[in-house]
Design an enzyme around this catalytic site. Sequence first.
Site, PDB file in Angstrom:
ATOM      1  N   ASN A 162       0.769  -1.220   0.035  1.00  0.00           N
ATOM      2  CA  ASN A 162      -0.050   0.048   0.016  1.00  0.00           C
ATOM      3  C   ASN A 162       1.005   1.307   0.028  1.00  0.00           C
ATOM      4  OD1 ASN A 162       0.753   0.804   2.723  1.00  0.00           O
ATOM      5  ND2 ASN A 162      -0.440  -1.386   3.328  1.00  0.00           N
ATOM      6  N   ASP A 171      -4.248  -6.374   4.684  1.00  0.00           N
ATOM      7  CA  ASP A 171      -5.297  -7.028   5.228  1.00  0.00           C
ATOM      8  C   ASP A 171      -5.212  -8.711   4.715  1.00  0.00           C
ATOM      9  OD1 ASP A 171      -6.235  -5.108   6.698  1.00  0.00           O
ATOM     10  OD2 ASP A 171      -7.377  -4.177   5.093  1.00  0.00           O
ATOM     11  N   PRO A 209      -2.592 -11.922   9.930  1.00  0.00           N
ATOM     12  CA  PRO A 209      -2.941 -11.705  11.406  1.00  0.00           C
ATOM     13  C   PRO A 209      -3.305 -10.424  11.937  1.00  0.00           C
ATOM     14  CG  PRO A 209      -0.693 -12.463  11.004  1.00  0.00           C
ATOM     15  CD  PRO A 209      -1.222 -12.408   9.895  1.00  0.00           C
ATOM     16  N   ASP A 210      -4.362 -10.096  12.585  1.00  0.00           N
ATOM     17  CA  ASP A 210      -4.234  -8.651  13.032  1.00  0.00           C
ATOM     18  C   ASP A 210      -3.407  -8.578  14.165  1.00  0.00           C
ATOM     19  OD1 ASP A 210      -5.104  -6.371  14.247  1.00  0.00           O
ATOM     20  OD2 ASP A 210      -6.951  -6.253  13.258  1.00  0.00           O
ATOM     21  N   ILE A 211      -2.383  -7.847  13.983  1.00  0.00           N
ATOM     22  CA  ILE A 211      -1.176  -7.662  15.264  1.00  0.00           C
ATOM     23  C   ILE A 211      -1.699  -6.977  16.111  1.00  0.00           C
ATOM     24  CG2 ILE A 211       0.996  -6.827  15.376  1.00  0.00           C
ATOM     25  CD1 ILE A 211       0.569  -7.726  11.821  1.00  0.00           C
ATOM     26  N   PHE A 258      -4.378   2.669  14.942  1.00  0.00           N
ATOM     27  CA  PHE A 258      -4.633   3.731  14.042  1.00  0.00           C
ATOM     28  C   PHE A 258      -5.736   3.253  12.943  1.00  0.00           C
ATOM     29  CE2 PHE A 258      -1.491   7.198  13.581  1.00  0.00           C
ATOM     30  CZ  PHE A 258      -1.101   7.124  14.744  1.00  0.00           C
TER      31      PHE A 258
HETATM   32  O1  C5P Z   1      -8.864  -3.097  10.646  1.00  0.00           O
HETATM   33  P1  C5P Z   1      -7.953  -1.801  10.184  1.00  0.00           P
HETATM   34  O2  C5P Z   1      -6.741  -2.589   9.303  1.00  0.00           O
HETATM   35  O3  C5P Z   1      -8.568  -0.809   9.833  1.00  0.00           O
HETATM   36  O4  C5P Z   1      -7.047  -1.475  11.453  1.00  0.00           O
HETATM   37  C1  C5P Z   1      -6.247  -0.630  11.613  1.00  0.00           C
HETATM   38  C2  C5P Z   1      -5.028  -0.998  12.650  1.00  0.00           C
HETATM   39  O5  C5P Z   1      -4.863  -2.120  12.860  1.00  0.00           O
HETATM   40  C3  C5P Z   1      -3.783  -0.095  12.776  1.00  0.00           C
HETATM   41  O6  C5P Z   1      -3.447   0.477  13.969  1.00  0.00           O
HETATM   42  C4  C5P Z   1      -2.835  -1.264  12.037  1.00  0.00           C
HETATM   43  O7  C5P Z   1      -1.805  -0.996  12.435  1.00  0.00           O
HETATM   44  C5  C5P Z   1      -3.375  -2.279  12.810  1.00  0.00           C
HETATM   45  N1  C5P Z   1      -3.587  -3.701  12.045  1.00  0.00           N
HETATM   46  C6  C5P Z   1      -2.699  -4.803  12.449  1.00  0.00           C
HETATM   47  N2  C5P Z   1      -2.579  -6.033  11.840  1.00  0.00           N
HETATM   48  C7  C5P Z   1      -3.436  -6.110  10.771  1.00  0.00           C
HETATM   49  C8  C5P Z   1      -4.302  -5.172  10.350  1.00  0.00           C
HETATM   50  C9  C5P Z   1      -4.305  -3.914  11.090  1.00  0.00           C
HETATM   51  O8  C5P Z   1      -2.117  -4.498  13.417  1.00  0.00           O
HETATM   52  N3  C5P Z   1      -3.521  -7.221  10.147  1.00  0.00           N
END
Ligand code: C5P
Length: 416
Positions: free
Chosen positions: A212, A281, A307-309, A325
């Site tokens: 991105n 994502d 994975p959502d970190i 964020f």
């Molecule tokens: O759900 P979204 O991507 O909009 O959320 C954004 C926030 O989640 C940001 O703080 C981003 O660093 C974090 N994030 C993450 N891991 C992901 C997707 C988003 O840590 N896979």
Amino acid sequence: MQTQKIILGISGGIAAYKTPELVRRLKRRGAEVQVVMTRSAGEFVTPTTLQAVSGKPVRSNLWDADAEAAMGHIELARWADLVLIAPATAEIMSRLAAGGAPDLLTTLCLATEAPVVMAPAMNHVMWSNPAVQENRQKLERRGVRILGPAVGDQACGESGPGRMLEPDDIVAAVMKPIAVATAKPGSMDGKTVMITAGPTREAIDSVRYLSNRSSGKMGYALAAAARDAGANVILVSGPVSLTTPDGVTRIDIESAKELFAAVHDNLEGVQIFIGAAAVADYHAASASAGKIKKTAGEMSLDLVKTPDILASVARLSDRPFTVGFAAETENLREYALGKLEKKNLNMIVANLVGPGLGFETDRNAVDVYWRDGEMSFPLTDKEELASALVELIASNYEQTLHAETQTELPVIAVRD
Ligand code: C5P
């Protein structure tokens, strides 16, 4: 960050219908607002609405024994950093110009040492009347600041000077500039802060990837600001062309999976986690080892969620104070509040992205939300914004610690 305490005096003009929005906008910029209405203001807007948006009972009567017992009018006059009268009618201007104090609002204006600002609103012929203009001059000579009025269509169907300035313009005129909110040296003294920054790259094959437009500027500016505030900073960074701020420990990653591992492997001792990375994502279900050849006319790519970190950090039982964020192209507030809740965050910094906004730019405008508050920051250099954000994060972190020590057993769950 010091809160600006504002008495919002509402007098009886049709523009009073805009004051609930004015209160919301002042609060979003971090002000504490105490509404004081004149009797005729109640003909245009209800105290119930203003109480709901300001979060404080509305004051209107000098002779209200209960309200006076809670905070007497002299105390209230001393409490304020600013008295803002919006809308200001010809009548309230006349009362104040004459030095009269027949009601609570005028009494407060005489009893305060805070600056008084007025946003007049009335029919344009009334505004041009020599009596009103004399009162305006008198008030201005005494140091009252008059905002507007604006020229344009009026509720009476006529047009001319007399419209109250729009809430956004009043807020911009009365709120202290953002520079006062910069991080104080020492506000993160001795804290370990981890910040993720930049984009991730998800390999499609050995030469191509999904990514991105994130430049990493916001995360890097936060790292420098947290360091300046005394923190020990770990910056986990995607591929960017920025230099590491002096004194910051940088760990480089490429993919979301690597980011996940780097974060969790180094989380020990981290008290504040700020997820500013623009994590992809999705990643390719299987990345080809070699370069994919362009043989077919069409091809499709199977994608799997990364994975959502951020959420994984916020789910830990001994989680650090977690800040996320949210970059959105619409419905900023609604989506940001949804993520705050869903990802179990302490705070979320939300910004609109699009042409010239957010990504790849040196400036940014953000709204920050937490459980019982929110604050808007206007378009500012990312360095200055980062400094203000660090200060806000540090003060919310301290408040959370304080709240936990008061409600929990002596050993608290926050990392220390
Ligand atoms: O759900 P979204 O991507 O909009 O959320 C954004 C926030 O989640 C940001 O703080 C981003 O660093 C974090 N994030 C993450 N891991 C992901 C997707 C988003 O840590 N896979």
